[in-house]
Design a protein around this motif. Structure first.
Motif, PDB file in Angstrom:
ATOM      1  N   SER A 148       0.819  -1.205   0.000  1.00  7.88           N
ATOM      2  CA  SER A 148       0.000   0.000   0.000  1.00  7.88           C
ATOM      3  C   SER A 148       0.856   1.260   0.000  1.00  7.88           C
ATOM      4  CB  SER A 148      -0.925  -0.006   1.222  1.00  7.88           C
ATOM      5  OG  SER A 148      -1.595   1.215   1.342  1.00  7.88           O
ATOM      6  N   LEU A 149       1.912   1.250   0.801  1.00 10.35           N
ATOM      7  CA  LEU A 149       2.787   2.419   0.897  1.00 10.35           C
ATOM      8  C   LEU A 149       3.492   2.691  -0.424  1.00 10.35           C
ATOM      9  CD1 LEU A 149       4.108   4.584   2.735  1.00 10.35           C
ATOM     10  CD2 LEU A 149       5.909   2.912   3.167  1.00 10.35           C
ATOM     11  N   LEU A 150       4.106   1.647  -1.005  1.00 14.99           N
ATOM     12  CA  LEU A 150       4.939   1.840  -2.187  1.00 14.99           C
ATOM     13  C   LEU A 150       4.148   1.908  -3.493  1.00 14.99           C
ATOM     14  CD1 LEU A 150       7.957  -0.447  -1.282  1.00 14.99           C
ATOM     15  CD2 LEU A 150       7.749   2.030  -1.038  1.00 14.99           C
ATOM     16  N   CYS A 151       3.014   1.237  -3.558  1.00 18.51           N
ATOM     17  CA  CYS A 151       2.276   1.165  -4.824  1.00 18.51           C
ATOM     18  C   CYS A 151       1.016   2.023  -4.851  1.00 18.51           C
ATOM     19  CB  CYS A 151       1.893  -0.290  -5.115  1.00 18.51           C
ATOM     20  SG  CYS A 151       3.312  -1.353  -5.346  1.00 18.51           S
ATOM     21  N   LEU A 152       0.614   2.565  -3.722  1.00 15.50           N
ATOM     22  CA  LEU A 152      -0.635   3.310  -3.718  1.00 15.50           C
ATOM     23  C   LEU A 152      -0.472   4.708  -3.120  1.00 15.50           C
ATOM     24  CD1 LEU A 152      -3.704   3.123  -4.290  1.00 15.50           C
ATOM     25  CD2 LEU A 152      -3.969   2.379  -1.929  1.00 15.50           C
ATOM     26  N   GLN A 153      -0.156   4.788  -1.834  1.00 17.56           N
ATOM     27  CA  GLN A 153      -0.181   6.083  -1.142  1.00 17.56           C
ATOM     28  C   GLN A 153       0.901   7.041  -1.622  1.00 17.56           C
ATOM     29  OE1 GLN A 153      -2.812   6.648   0.405  1.00 17.56           O
ATOM     30  NE2 GLN A 153      -3.519   4.564   0.704  1.00 17.56           N
ATOM     31  N   VAL A 154       2.154   6.595  -1.615  1.00 12.94           N
ATOM     32  CA  VAL A 154       3.253   7.493  -2.009  1.00 12.94           C
ATOM     33  C   VAL A 154       3.156   7.889  -3.484  1.00 12.94           C
ATOM     34  CG1 VAL A 154       5.753   7.672  -2.255  1.00 12.94           C
ATOM     35  CG2 VAL A 154       4.777   6.775  -0.142  1.00 12.94           C
ATOM     36  N   PRO A 155       2.922   6.946  -4.410  1.00 10.88           N
ATOM     37  CA  PRO A 155       2.811   7.380  -5.809  1.00 10.88           C
ATOM     38  C   PRO A 155       1.677   8.377  -6.054  1.00 10.88           C
ATOM     39  CG  PRO A 155       3.118   5.013  -5.732  1.00 10.88           C
ATOM     40  CD  PRO A 155       2.914   5.481  -4.326  1.00 10.88           C
ATOM     41  N   PHE A 156       0.495   8.137  -5.475  1.00 11.08           N
ATOM     42  CA  PHE A 156      -0.610   9.067  -5.684  1.00 11.08           C
ATOM     43  C   PHE A 156      -0.321  10.411  -5.034  1.00 11.08           C
ATOM     44  CE2 PHE A 156      -3.185   5.447  -7.004  1.00 11.08           C
ATOM     45  CZ  PHE A 156      -3.931   6.012  -8.014  1.00 11.08           C
ATOM     46  N   MET A 157       0.281  10.392  -3.845  1.00  8.80           N
ATOM     47  CA  MET A 157       0.593  11.652  -3.178  1.00  8.80           C
ATOM     48  C   MET A 157       1.617  12.443  -4.007  1.00  8.80           C
ATOM     49  SD  MET A 157       1.828  12.373   0.732  1.00  8.80           S
ATOM     50  CE  MET A 157       3.264  11.352   0.581  1.00  8.80           C
ATOM     51  N   LEU A 158       2.665  11.775  -4.515  1.00 12.48           N
ATOM     52  CA  LEU A 158       3.669  12.463  -5.326  1.00 12.48           C
ATOM     53  C   LEU A 158       3.072  12.951  -6.647  1.00 12.48           C
ATOM     54  CD1 LEU A 158       6.787  10.216  -4.674  1.00 12.48           C
ATOM     55  CD2 LEU A 158       6.267  12.458  -3.703  1.00 12.48           C
ATOM     56  N   TRP A 159       2.205  12.167  -7.236  1.00  8.66           N
ATOM     57  CA  TRP A 159       1.527  12.559  -8.473  1.00  8.66           C
ATOM     58  C   TRP A 159       0.720  13.839  -8.248  1.00  8.66           C
ATOM     59  CZ3 TRP A 159       1.404  10.705 -13.448  1.00  8.66           C
ATOM     60  CH2 TRP A 159       0.369  11.134 -14.255  1.00  8.66           C
ATOM     61  N   ARG A 160      -0.037  13.850  -7.172  1.00 12.47           N
ATOM     62  CA  ARG A 160      -0.850  15.037  -6.878  1.00 12.47           C
ATOM     63  C   ARG A 160       0.032  16.245  -6.559  1.00 12.47           C
ATOM     64  NH1 ARG A 160      -4.713  11.135  -3.831  1.00 12.47           N
ATOM     65  NH2 ARG A 160      -6.337  10.910  -5.383  1.00 12.47           N
ATOM     66  N   LEU A 161       1.093  16.019  -5.813  1.00 10.38           N
ATOM     67  CA  LEU A 161       1.991  17.130  -5.501  1.00 10.38           C
ATOM     68  C   LEU A 161       2.661  17.670  -6.764  1.00 10.38           C
ATOM     69  CD1 LEU A 161       3.686  15.929  -2.209  1.00 10.38           C
ATOM     70  CD2 LEU A 161       2.249  17.938  -2.492  1.00 10.38           C
ATOM     71  N   TYR A 162       3.111  16.788  -7.646  1.00 10.31           N
ATOM     72  CA  TYR A 162       3.832  17.204  -8.850  1.00 10.31           C
ATOM     73  C   TYR A 162       2.932  18.015  -9.781  1.00 10.31           C
ATOM     74  CZ  TYR A 162       6.560  16.980 -13.138  1.00 10.31           C
ATOM     75  OH  TYR A 162       7.257  17.311 -14.262  1.00 10.31           O
ATOM     76  N   PHE A 163       1.724  17.525 -10.009  1.00 12.77           N
ATOM     77  CA  PHE A 163       0.865  18.184 -10.972  1.00 12.77           C
ATOM     78  C   PHE A 163      -0.007  19.295 -10.380  1.00 12.77           C
ATOM     79  CE2 PHE A 163       1.681  14.295 -13.381  1.00 12.77           C
ATOM     80  CZ  PHE A 163       2.084  14.859 -14.576  1.00 12.77           C
ATOM     81  N   ASP A 164      -0.254  19.265  -9.100  1.00 18.77           N
ATOM     82  CA  ASP A 164      -1.218  20.190  -8.522  1.00 18.77           C
ATOM     83  C   ASP A 164      -0.624  21.199  -7.544  1.00 18.77           C
ATOM     84  OD1 ASP A 164      -3.159  18.859  -9.933  1.00 18.77           O
ATOM     85  OD2 ASP A 164      -3.628  17.498  -8.292  1.00 18.77           O
ATOM     86  N   ALA A 165       0.648  21.135  -7.272  1.00 16.85           N
ATOM     87  CA  ALA A 165       1.222  21.996  -6.236  1.00 16.85           C
ATOM     88  C   ALA A 165       1.251  23.462  -6.643  1.00 16.85           C
ATOM     89  CB  ALA A 165       2.622  21.522  -5.878  1.00 16.85           C
ATOM     90  N   PHE A 166       1.355  23.762  -7.932  1.00 13.28           N
ATOM     91  CA  PHE A 166       1.536  25.156  -8.338  1.00 13.28           C
ATOM     92  C   PHE A 166       0.339  25.721  -9.096  1.00 13.28           C
ATOM     93  CE2 PHE A 166       5.751  23.241  -8.008  1.00 13.28           C
ATOM     94  CZ  PHE A 166       6.240  24.019  -6.970  1.00 13.28           C
ATOM     95  N   LYS A 167      -0.820  25.118  -8.913  1.00 14.85           N
ATOM     96  CA  LYS A 167      -2.041  25.659  -9.518  1.00 14.85           C
ATOM     97  C   LYS A 167      -2.587  26.755  -8.605  1.00 14.85           C
ATOM     98  CE  LYS A 167      -2.834  22.329 -12.711  1.00 14.85           C
ATOM     99  NZ  LYS A 167      -3.750  21.692 -13.519  1.00 14.85           N
TER     100      LYS A 167
END
Length: 160
Positions: free
Chosen positions: A8-27
């Motif tokens: 869950s940590l490596l395949c779900l939570q961290v990837p989705f959190m990083l994805w959201r941070l990468y694409f949504d942090a500067f909107k």
């Protein structure tokens, strides 16, 4: 349980959190930012819970500086905030539920004030002169109507 937490940590939570941070942090859009922040925080809470499960080998009684991290982080993960459905519909449902609970609290406060006023009117009407009884009776009917309206509003409030 430890392997599930690792997956869950490596395949779900961290990837989705990083994805959201990468694409949504500067909107800049404030409404979208609030929703994204909520989802990022959800991923962060569940990632922390998975990490604690891995480090404690799923021992719920494990302590760190006299604190049981599984119970502390687990309580956040078990709250309404931790179980947010994915997507806008889940966030709308959560906000609607919180708003409904706030409305219910306000309606209950209002009803309590009306009930106190009703009790005061009853006590005063018993102690008053006969010529004032009719005036108190009219006011009591108005207050009883207000109580009925408050009860009806509470019955149709979400969540009920």
């Amino acid at each position: 349980m430890v392997l599930d937490a690792l997956r869950s940590l490596l395949c779900l939570q961290v990837p989705f959190m990083l994805w959201r941070l990468y694409f949504d942090a500067f909107k800049v859009d404030l409404l979208e930012f609030a929703g994204r922040t909520m989802l990022i925080a959800k991923n962060a809470i569940w990632a922390a819970l998975d990490l604690v499960k891995i480090l404690s080998c799923s021992n719920k009684e494990a302590t760190c500086f006299t604190v049981k991290p599984m119970s502390v982080i687990g309580s956040a993960a078990d709250s309404k905030f931790g179980h947010v459905w994915v997507g806008p519909s889940g966030m709308v449902a959560t906000v609607a539920e919180w708003g409904g609970m706030m409305r219910n609290k306000e309606l209950q406060k209002s009803k309590n004030l009306i009930e106190k006023y009703h009790q005061w009117l009853l006590a005063e009407s018993k102690e008053t002169s006969p010529e004032m009884t009719e005036a108190y009776g009219r006011k009591l009917k108005q207050v009883e109507l207000q109580l009925a309206v408050a009860d009806e509003k509470m019955a149709f409030s979400f969540p009920g």
